[in-house]
Design an enzyme around this catalytic site. Structure first.
Site, PDB file in Angstrom:
ATOM      1  N   HIS A 113       0.823  -1.220   0.000  1.00  0.00           N
ATOM      2  CA  HIS A 113       0.000   0.000   0.000  1.00  0.00           C
ATOM      3  C   HIS A 113       0.854   1.266   0.000  1.00  0.00           C
ATOM      4  O   HIS A 113       0.365   2.348   0.332  1.00  0.00           O
ATOM      5  CB  HIS A 113      -0.965   0.004   1.201  1.00  0.00           C
ATOM      6  CG  HIS A 113      -2.069  -1.007   1.076  1.00  0.00           C
ATOM      7  ND1 HIS A 113      -2.864  -1.399   2.120  1.00  0.00           N
ATOM      8  CD2 HIS A 113      -2.505  -1.719  -0.005  1.00  0.00           C
ATOM      9  CE1 HIS A 113      -3.746  -2.298   1.703  1.00  0.00           C
ATOM     10  NE2 HIS A 113      -3.550  -2.519   0.419  1.00  0.00           N
ATOM     11  N   CYS A 121       5.282  11.676  -8.393  1.00  0.00           N
ATOM     12  CA  CYS A 121       4.820  12.746  -9.277  1.00  0.00           C
ATOM     13  C   CYS A 121       3.833  12.170 -10.296  1.00  0.00           C
ATOM     14  O   CYS A 121       4.145  11.205 -10.999  1.00  0.00           O
ATOM     15  CB  CYS A 121       6.012  13.382 -10.006  1.00  0.00           C
ATOM     16  SG  CYS A 121       5.474  14.641 -11.191  1.00  0.00           S
ATOM     17  N   ASN A 207      -3.399 -12.226  15.694  1.00  0.00           N
ATOM     18  CA  ASN A 207      -4.128 -10.955  15.766  1.00  0.00           C
ATOM     19  C   ASN A 207      -4.693 -10.776  17.178  1.00  0.00           C
ATOM     20  O   ASN A 207      -4.839 -11.749  17.926  1.00  0.00           O
ATOM     21  CB  ASN A 207      -5.274 -10.959  14.743  1.00  0.00           C
ATOM     22  CG  ASN A 207      -5.703  -9.566  14.323  1.00  0.00           C
ATOM     23  OD1 ASN A 207      -4.867  -8.722  13.998  1.00  0.00           O
ATOM     24  ND2 ASN A 207      -7.002  -9.301  14.335  1.00  0.00           N
TER      25      ASN A 207
HETATM   26  C1  BJW Z   1      -3.816  -5.816  16.922  1.00  0.00           C
HETATM   27  C2  BJW Z   1      -3.348  -4.998  17.921  1.00  0.00           C
HETATM   28  C3  BJW Z   1      -2.250  -5.457  18.619  1.00  0.00           C
HETATM   29  C4  BJW Z   1      -5.006  -3.992  17.087  1.00  0.00           C
HETATM   30  N1  BJW Z   1      -1.708  -6.635  18.291  1.00  0.00           N
HETATM   31  N2  BJW Z   1      -3.281  -6.979  16.611  1.00  0.00           N
HETATM   32  C5  BJW Z   1     -16.145  -5.332  -2.561  1.00  0.00           C
HETATM   33  C6  BJW Z   1     -15.669  -6.594  -2.294  1.00  0.00           C
HETATM   34  C7  BJW Z   1     -14.317  -6.865  -2.326  1.00  0.00           C
HETATM   35  C8  BJW Z   1     -13.404  -5.868  -2.640  1.00  0.00           C
HETATM   36  C9  BJW Z   1     -13.874  -4.607  -2.897  1.00  0.00           C
HETATM   37  C10 BJW Z   1     -15.220  -4.346  -2.874  1.00  0.00           C
HETATM   38  N3  BJW Z   1     -15.400  -3.029  -3.167  1.00  0.00           N
HETATM   39  C11 BJW Z   1     -14.184  -2.463  -3.353  1.00  0.00           C
HETATM   40  C12 BJW Z   1     -13.249  -3.419  -3.202  1.00  0.00           C
HETATM   41  C13 BJW Z   1     -11.798  -3.230  -3.312  1.00  0.00           C
HETATM   42  C14 BJW Z   1     -11.231  -2.425  -2.160  1.00  0.00           C
HETATM   43  C15 BJW Z   1     -11.690  -3.028  -0.840  1.00  0.00           C
HETATM   44  O1  BJW Z   1     -11.120  -3.959  -0.321  1.00  0.00           O
HETATM   45  N4  BJW Z   1     -12.725  -2.485  -0.232  1.00  0.00           N
HETATM   46  C16 BJW Z   1     -13.226  -3.060   1.017  1.00  0.00           C
HETATM   47  C17 BJW Z   1     -13.545  -1.936   1.981  1.00  0.00           C
HETATM   48  C18 BJW Z   1     -14.376  -3.970   0.715  1.00  0.00           C
HETATM   49  N5  BJW Z   1      -9.792  -2.516  -2.305  1.00  0.00           N
HETATM   50  C19 BJW Z   1      -9.103  -1.685  -3.083  1.00  0.00           C
HETATM   51  O2  BJW Z   1      -9.618  -0.751  -3.673  1.00  0.00           O
HETATM   52  C20 BJW Z   1      -7.633  -1.982  -3.218  1.00  0.00           C
HETATM   53  N6  BJW Z   1      -7.302  -2.069  -4.581  1.00  0.00           N
HETATM   54  C21 BJW Z   1      -7.793  -3.021  -5.394  1.00  0.00           C
HETATM   55  O3  BJW Z   1      -8.624  -3.841  -5.015  1.00  0.00           O
HETATM   56  O4  BJW Z   1      -7.223  -3.006  -6.626  1.00  0.00           O
HETATM   57  C22 BJW Z   1      -7.787  -3.829  -7.621  1.00  0.00           C
HETATM   58  C23 BJW Z   1      -8.461  -2.907  -8.534  1.00  0.00           C
HETATM   59  C24 BJW Z   1      -7.967  -1.659  -8.741  1.00  0.00           C
HETATM   60  C25 BJW Z   1      -8.604  -0.828  -9.602  1.00  0.00           C
HETATM   61  C26 BJW Z   1      -9.735  -1.251 -10.256  1.00  0.00           C
HETATM   62  C27 BJW Z   1     -10.241  -2.512 -10.037  1.00  0.00           C
HETATM   63  C28 BJW Z   1      -9.590  -3.345  -9.192  1.00  0.00           C
HETATM   64  C29 BJW Z   1      -6.797  -0.857  -2.624  1.00  0.00           C
HETATM   65  C30 BJW Z   1      -6.902  -0.838  -1.135  1.00  0.00           C
HETATM   66  C31 BJW Z   1      -6.130   0.368  -0.582  1.00  0.00           C
HETATM   67  C32 BJW Z   1      -6.176   0.425   0.935  1.00  0.00           C
HETATM   68  N7  BJW Z   1      -5.624   1.674   1.371  1.00  0.00           N
HETATM   69  C33 BJW Z   1      -5.547   1.948   2.804  1.00  0.00           C
HETATM   70  C34 BJW Z   1      -5.156   3.446   3.017  1.00  0.00           C
HETATM   71  C35 BJW Z   1      -3.863   3.841   2.293  1.00  0.00           C
HETATM   72  C36 BJW Z   1      -2.643   3.704   3.141  1.00  0.00           C
HETATM   73  C37 BJW Z   1      -2.700   4.536   4.411  1.00  0.00           C
HETATM   74  O5  BJW Z   1      -3.207   5.673   4.421  1.00  0.00           O
HETATM   75  O6  BJW Z   1      -2.175   4.063   5.454  1.00  0.00           O
HETATM   76  O7  BJW Z   1      -4.634   1.051   3.423  1.00  0.00           O
HETATM   77  S1  BJW Z   1      -7.107   1.668   3.654  1.00  0.00           S
HETATM   78  C38 BJW Z   1      -6.364   1.032   5.113  1.00  0.00           C
HETATM   79  O8  BJW Z   1      -6.824  -0.329   5.294  1.00  0.00           O
HETATM   80  C39 BJW Z   1      -4.843   0.978   4.845  1.00  0.00           C
HETATM   81  C40 BJW Z   1      -4.519  -0.388   5.390  1.00  0.00           C
HETATM   82  O9  BJW Z   1      -3.308  -0.866   4.845  1.00  0.00           O
HETATM   83  C41 BJW Z   1      -5.732  -1.217   5.055  1.00  0.00           C
HETATM   84  C42 BJW Z   1      -5.883  -2.477   5.878  1.00  0.00           C
HETATM   85  O10 BJW Z   1      -6.121  -2.165   7.231  1.00  0.00           O
HETATM   86  P1  BJW Z   1      -5.522  -3.098   8.373  1.00  0.00           P
HETATM   87  O11 BJW Z   1      -4.048  -3.020   8.342  1.00  0.00           O
HETATM   88  O12 BJW Z   1      -6.126  -4.441   8.307  1.00  0.00           O
HETATM   89  O13 BJW Z   1      -5.998  -2.300   9.694  1.00  0.00           O
HETATM   90  P2  BJW Z   1      -7.388  -2.443  10.502  1.00  0.00           P
HETATM   91  O14 BJW Z   1      -7.509  -1.257  11.350  1.00  0.00           O
HETATM   92  O15 BJW Z   1      -8.519  -2.743   9.609  1.00  0.00           O
HETATM   93  O16 BJW Z   1      -7.159  -3.755  11.415  1.00  0.00           O
HETATM   94  C43 BJW Z   1      -6.204  -3.775  12.452  1.00  0.00           C
HETATM   95  C44 BJW Z   1      -6.252  -5.124  13.127  1.00  0.00           C
HETATM   96  O17 BJW Z   1      -5.236  -5.165  14.105  1.00  0.00           O
HETATM   97  C45 BJW Z   1      -7.582  -5.381  13.869  1.00  0.00           C
HETATM   98  O18 BJW Z   1      -8.074  -6.689  13.550  1.00  0.00           O
HETATM   99  C46 BJW Z   1      -7.195  -5.329  15.344  1.00  0.00           C
HETATM  100  O19 BJW Z   1      -7.901  -6.243  16.162  1.00  0.00           O
HETATM  101  C47 BJW Z   1      -5.740  -5.710  15.294  1.00  0.00           C
HETATM  102  N8  BJW Z   1      -4.960  -5.165  16.388  1.00  0.00           N
HETATM  103  N9  BJW Z   1      -4.175  -3.870  18.010  1.00  0.00           N
HETATM  104  C48 BJW Z   1      -2.289  -7.368  17.299  1.00  0.00           C
HETATM  105  N10 BJW Z   1      -1.739  -4.732  19.652  1.00  0.00           N
END
Ligand code: BJW
Length: 241
Positions: A113, A121, A207
């Site tokens: 990501h 750019c 997790n």
């Molecule tokens: C602990 C803890 C401790 C806490 N110890 N654990 C419908 C169905 C399926 C897919 C899609 C859909 N509609 C759209 C989509 C695609 C979409 C998507 O997935 N949407 C969903 C919401 C459904 N995905 C995309 O668009 C991606 N691209 C893509 O699919 O490309 C293909 C494509 C492209 C173009 C056209 C067509 C197809 C791109 C996804 C980009 C995500 N970007 C972000 C933000 C940018 C980076 C940033 O600013 O930091 O990335 S969103 C955000 O979520 C960030 C993260 O990397 C990402 C994942 O989050 P993560 O890391 O899982 O964090 P949390 O908070 O969700 O979970 C934390 C966990 O830790 C929890 O479980 C806690 O319990 C645990 N925890 N403390 C251990 N101490």
């Protein structure tokens, strides 16, 4: 020769691994999405309609990461140890845009990501190291265009980075470990299914609580990353899986 040298490991990390370093997750009650709307800061449309706001969001996170209190924790350090001591292949795929894995000593890191400390750019596509604030008026040091620099991060609707290498590694690996991710965002949330369908790896979730995809894993261990990741790494290095 160590018979483990032919065995490969893929690790996926998410925001939960950096939580105990002082960085926010996204979807927990105190996470980033509780304070800002995804549509306002994490889509290409948001950047087109209000680039100042999006730059402000990432500038604040860049400043937070520079806080001396934000340091790699025991889980990051354990994964760096695993890379250093594992005799076979290891790929660490992170959804995180922070640099805590690198600061802990990991080298084989793929930021699917993007990276907070880089800008890209939109005109010449150059990717630049960037530690300070970015603004709409900053000209690209490479092509000179103004208003083209954007955070080098992957927003919703954009293609994550390195997908070909990631799927090749998932299909070939022997152990898949998913750490600190909620399983809410694709394609990362689908990696465990990829391993089940096309690979042969033993899959393990580490997790704080069961993720949305927990039932697809062969094994799940729940607790804070700083407790369960070092313990699991010790197990892999001494007994395997
Ligand atoms: C602990 C803890 C401790 C806490 N110890 N654990 C419908 C169905 C399926 C897919 C899609 C859909 N509609 C759209 C989509 C695609 C979409 C998507 O997935 N949407 C969903 C919401 C459904 N995905 C995309 O668009 C991606 N691209 C893509 O699919 O490309 C293909 C494509 C492209 C173009 C056209 C067509 C197809 C791109 C996804 C980009 C995500 N970007 C972000 C933000 C940018 C980076 C940033 O600013 O930091 O990335 S969103 C955000 O979520 C960030 C993260 O990397 C990402 C994942 O989050 P993560 O890391 O899982 O964090 P949390 O908070 O969700 O979970 C934390 C966990 O830790 C929890 O479980 C806690 O319990 C645990 N925890 N403390 C251990 N101490």
């Amino acid at each position: 020769m160590d018979d483990r040298s032919g065995r490969s490991i893929v690790i996926l990390t998410g925001a939960g691994i950096s939580k105990e370093s002082g960085l926010s997750t996204f979807r927990d009650a105190d996470g980033l999405w509780a304070t800002v709307r995804i549509e306002d800061v994490a889509t290409p449309q948001a950047f087109r309609s209000n680039p100042v706001r999006v730059h402000d969001f990432y500038n604040a996170r860049r400043r937070q990461m520079a806080d001396p209190a934000v340091q790699p924790n025991a889980a990051h350090v354990a994964l760096a140890r695993l890379e250093a001591e594992w005799p076979g292949e290891l790929l660490l795929v992170t959804q995180n845009i922070d640099d805590l894995h690198e600061r802990a000593g990991s080298h084989a890191v793929l930021h699917m990501h993007g990276e907070l400390l880089k800008l890209r750019c939109g005109h010449c596509q150059v990717v630049l190291e960037w530690r300070g604030d970015a603004s709409v008026g900053t000209p690209c040091p490479s092509c000179g265009h103004v208003a083209g620099l954007r955070p080098h991060v992957v927003w919703f609707g954009e293609m994550p980075l390195g997908m070909e290498a990631i799927y090749a590694a998932l299909d070939a690996c022997d152990l898949f470990i998913s750490i600190g991710t909620s399983g809410a965002v694709y394609p990362a949330a689908g990696f465990v299914e990829e391993v089940r369908r096309h690979g042969h790896a033993h899959s393990v979730e580490l997790n704080l609580e069961p993720s949305l995809g927990v039932s697809a894993f062969d094994e799940a261990i729940h607790g804070p990353a700083t407790d369960i990741v070092p313990a699991f790494v010790e197990r892999v290095l001494t007994r395997g899986w």
